[in-house]
Design an enzyme around this catalytic site. Structure first.
Site, PDB file in Angstrom:
ATOM      1  N   SER A 134      36.992  78.229   6.603  1.00 49.59           N
ATOM      2  CA  SER A 134      36.806  78.637   5.391  1.00 49.59           C
ATOM      3  C   SER A 134      35.822  80.295   5.512  1.00 49.59           C
ATOM      4  CB  SER A 134      35.653  77.654   4.312  1.00 49.59           C
ATOM      5  OG  SER A 134      37.230  76.549   3.760  1.00 49.59           O
ATOM      6  N   GLU A 136      35.553  82.400   7.707  1.00 52.31           N
ATOM      7  CA  GLU A 136      36.840  83.916   7.850  1.00 52.31           C
ATOM      8  C   GLU A 136      37.464  84.121   6.186  1.00 52.31           C
ATOM      9  OE1 GLU A 136      36.991  80.887   9.884  1.00 52.31           O
ATOM     10  OE2 GLU A 136      36.483  82.091  11.204  1.00 52.31           O
ATOM     11  N   ALA A 158      38.189  73.792   2.344  1.00 51.10           N
ATOM     12  CA  ALA A 158      37.223  72.686   1.892  1.00 51.10           C
ATOM     13  C   ALA A 158      36.542  72.404   2.908  1.00 51.10           C
ATOM     14  CB  ALA A 158      38.647  71.022   2.047  1.00 51.10           C
ATOM     15  N   VAL A 159      35.895  72.524   2.672  1.00 46.89           N
ATOM     16  CA  VAL A 159      33.885  72.225   3.484  1.00 46.89           C
ATOM     17  C   VAL A 159      33.749  71.263   3.555  1.00 46.89           C
ATOM     18  CG1 VAL A 159      31.671  73.217   4.140  1.00 46.89           C
ATOM     19  CG2 VAL A 159      33.517  74.938   3.555  1.00 46.89           C
ATOM     20  N   ILE A 160      33.491  70.388   3.942  1.00 48.01           N
ATOM     21  CA  ILE A 160      32.940  69.057   4.648  1.00 48.01           C
ATOM     22  C   ILE A 160      32.038  68.553   5.092  1.00 48.01           C
ATOM     23  CG2 ILE A 160      34.187  66.732   4.735  1.00 48.01           C
ATOM     24  CD1 ILE A 160      36.594  67.225   4.184  1.00 48.01           C
ATOM     25  N   ASP A 163      27.776  65.883  10.645  1.00 50.81           N
ATOM     26  CA  ASP A 163      25.833  65.215  11.114  1.00 50.81           C
ATOM     27  C   ASP A 163      25.188  66.692  10.688  1.00 50.81           C
ATOM     28  OD1 ASP A 163      28.249  63.345  13.557  1.00 50.81           O
ATOM     29  OD2 ASP A 163      27.201  62.860  10.914  1.00 50.81           O
ATOM     30  N   HIS A 166      25.417  72.344  10.026  1.00 49.62           N
ATOM     31  CA  HIS A 166      26.034  73.239   9.921  1.00 49.62           C
ATOM     32  C   HIS A 166      27.044  73.774   8.472  1.00 49.62           C
ATOM     33  CE1 HIS A 166      30.977  75.081  11.695  1.00 49.62           C
ATOM     34  NE2 HIS A 166      29.380  76.391  12.093  1.00 49.62           N
ATOM     35  N   PHE A 191      37.026  81.666  -6.685  1.00 42.46           N
ATOM     36  CA  PHE A 191      36.392  80.628  -5.410  1.00 42.46           C
ATOM     37  C   PHE A 191      37.638  79.371  -5.367  1.00 42.46           C
ATOM     38  CE2 PHE A 191      33.760  79.685  -1.986  1.00 42.46           C
ATOM     39  CZ  PHE A 191      33.289  78.592  -2.790  1.00 42.46           C
ATOM     40  N   ARG A 205      40.161  66.159  -5.201  1.00 44.74           N
ATOM     41  CA  ARG A 205      40.287  67.005  -5.988  1.00 44.74           C
ATOM     42  C   ARG A 205      41.064  67.589  -5.693  1.00 44.74           C
ATOM     43  NH1 ARG A 205      34.811  64.484  -5.638  1.00 44.74           N
ATOM     44  NH2 ARG A 205      33.875  65.344  -7.638  1.00 44.74           N
TER      45      ARG A 205
HETATM   46  N1  LIG Z   1      33.422  72.413   9.229  1.00 42.75           N
HETATM   47  C1  LIG Z   1      34.603  72.868   8.756  1.00 42.75           C
HETATM   48  C2  LIG Z   1      34.747  74.693   8.932  1.00 42.75           C
HETATM   49  N2  LIG Z   1      34.101  75.402   9.938  1.00 42.75           N
HETATM   50  C3  LIG Z   1      34.582  75.762  10.723  1.00 42.75           C
HETATM   51  C4  LIG Z   1      34.160  77.370  10.463  1.00 42.75           C
HETATM   52  O1  LIG Z   1      34.980  77.826   8.965  1.00 42.75           O
HETATM   53  C5  LIG Z   1      34.562  78.886  11.063  1.00 42.75           C
HETATM   54  O2  LIG Z   1      36.088  78.699  11.464  1.00 42.75           O
HETATM   55  C6  LIG Z   1      34.069  78.707  12.756  1.00 42.75           C
HETATM   56  O3  LIG Z   1      32.921  78.521  12.374  1.00 42.75           O
HETATM   57  C7  LIG Z   1      34.700  79.981  12.532  1.00 42.75           C
HETATM   58  O4  LIG Z   1      33.699  80.843  12.503  1.00 42.75           O
HETATM   59  N3  LIG Z   1      35.502  75.072   8.497  1.00 42.75           N
HETATM   60  C8  LIG Z   1      36.109  74.658   6.752  1.00 42.75           C
HETATM   61  O5  LIG Z   1      36.705  75.853   6.290  1.00 42.75           O
HETATM   62  N4  LIG Z   1      35.718  73.875   6.233  1.00 42.75           N
HETATM   63  C9  LIG Z   1      34.657  72.874   7.106  1.00 42.75           C
HETATM   64  O6  LIG Z   1      34.286  71.715   6.993  1.00 42.75           O
HETATM   65  C1  LIG Z   2      30.887  71.316   7.841  1.00 37.22           C
HETATM   66  C2  LIG Z   2      31.302  71.484   9.356  1.00 37.22           C
HETATM   67  O1  LIG Z   2      31.073  73.000   9.720  1.00 37.22           O
HETATM   68  C3  LIG Z   2      31.040  69.904  10.043  1.00 37.22           C
HETATM   69  O2  LIG Z   2      32.299  69.721   9.149  1.00 37.22           O
HETATM   70  C4  LIG Z   2      30.445  69.780  10.900  1.00 37.22           C
HETATM   71  O3  LIG Z   2      30.671  68.645  11.725  1.00 37.22           O
HETATM   72  P1  LIG Z   2      28.979  68.569  11.761  1.00 37.22           P
HETATM   73  O4  LIG Z   2      27.950  69.502  10.690  1.00 37.22           O
HETATM   74  O5  LIG Z   2      28.766  67.328  12.607  1.00 37.22           O
HETATM   75  O6  LIG Z   2      28.588  68.953  13.380  1.00 37.22           O
END
Ligand SMILES: Nc1c(NC[C@H](O)[C@H](O)[C@H](O)CO)[nH]c(=O)[nH]c1=O
Ligand SMILES: CC(=O)[C@@H](O)COP(=O)(O)O
Length: 233
Positions: A134, A136, A158-160, A163, A166, A191, A205
């Site tokens: 996400s 990018e 989908a950003v989940i 721990d 990040h 969005f 969702r």
């Molecule tokens: N943790 C999630 C990510 N992480 C990757 C970033 O989006 C990105 O590709 C990386 O940081 C390199 O720039 N991306 C998601 O879409 N969802 C996540 O939960």
């Molecule tokens: C949204 C994220 O980047 C997440 O999935 C990364 O997981 P963590 O915080 O345990 O490294």
């Protein structure tokens, strides 16, 4: 909408029609309201005019008083502009979809494509662009917007939460990236990125009991594409 009490100035008349009427004002004075044709030439004695403004419902009226107690007014109807989800012919869309959490994003994408088809958007008018995550999405959405090929860009991810913090960096960057892409390119960027605490929330969702955010945001993309194409050019 500006409002006028009484102002010694002249307002350009936008539209009106000839209909002299009499307004009794609260202070016992009256003014004759003469509605002039659209683009009527400004009266030569504009310096001696005074204005009062009133509005009822969607109609507004500017009463113009002259020192000699005659006056004219302008009545204007409020225009309401809105994109139409039934005017999709010729509208072209790009869908930027993040591969991260693909188990979720592929279902969001399917929901979006289903909505486009249900609203008669042709497959050949849809381009799907996959990105790693996400984070990018914004840069690609802006490049696609600036290409001039699309009427709206739908951004899916989908950003989940994990721990660490990040999650916040990625979620906030995705949102600001999509917003900036729309503002910088002038093309609506929608969005459709889930930001969830766990996988269950995300799956719910993406076609589960909470619906499909991909399908919902595709409808937003259609409406915004229509608004820009049919009303804001
Ligand atoms: N943790 C999630 C990510 N992480 C990757 C970033 O989006 C990105 O590709 C990386 O940081 C390199 O720039 N991306 C998601 O879409 N969802 C996540 O939960
Ligand atoms: C949204 C994220 O980047 C997440 O999935 C990364 O997981 P963590 O915080 O345990 O490294």
């Amino acid at each position: 909408m500006a409002s006028f009490a009484t102002t010694e100035c002249f307002l350009p008349l936008q539209q009106s029609f000839l209909a002299p009427t009499h307004h009794r004002q609260g202070n016992g004075t009256s003014s004759t309201v003469v509605l002039l044709p659209r683009a009527a030439p400004a009266p030569h004695h504009s310096k001696s005019l005074s204005f009062s403004f009133s509005s009822q419902g969607t109609n507004s009226c500017i009463a113009v008083g002259r020192k000699d107690r005659s006056s004219f007014a302008q009545t204007a109807a409020v225009r309401y502009l809105m994109g139409s989800v039934t005017r999709t012919q010729g509208l072209r869309f790009a869908v930027v979809v993040a591969r991260f959490n693909e188990i979720v994003t592929k279902q969001l994408l399917e929901g979006a494509l289903g909505t486009f088809r249900n609203y008669s958007v042709k497959d050949e008018d849809i381009d799907v662009v996959w990105v790693p995550g996400s984070f990018e999405i914004g840069a690609v959405a802006e490049r696609l917007g600036k290409s001039g090929k699309y009427h709206a860009i739908l951004c899916i991810g989908a950003v989940i939460r994990g721990d660490t913090s990040h999650y916040d960096a990625v979620a906030n960057s995705a949102a600001s990236g999509v917003l900036s892409a729309g503002l910088n390119s002038g093309v609506p960027c929608i969005f459709g990125v889930l930001t969830c605490d766990d996988m269950d929330q995300a799956l719910n969702r993406a076609g589960g009991k909470s619906g499909n955010k991909g399908a919902e945001t595709a409808l937003t993309a259609i409406e915004m594409a229509s608004l820009f194409e049919h009303h804001l050019k």
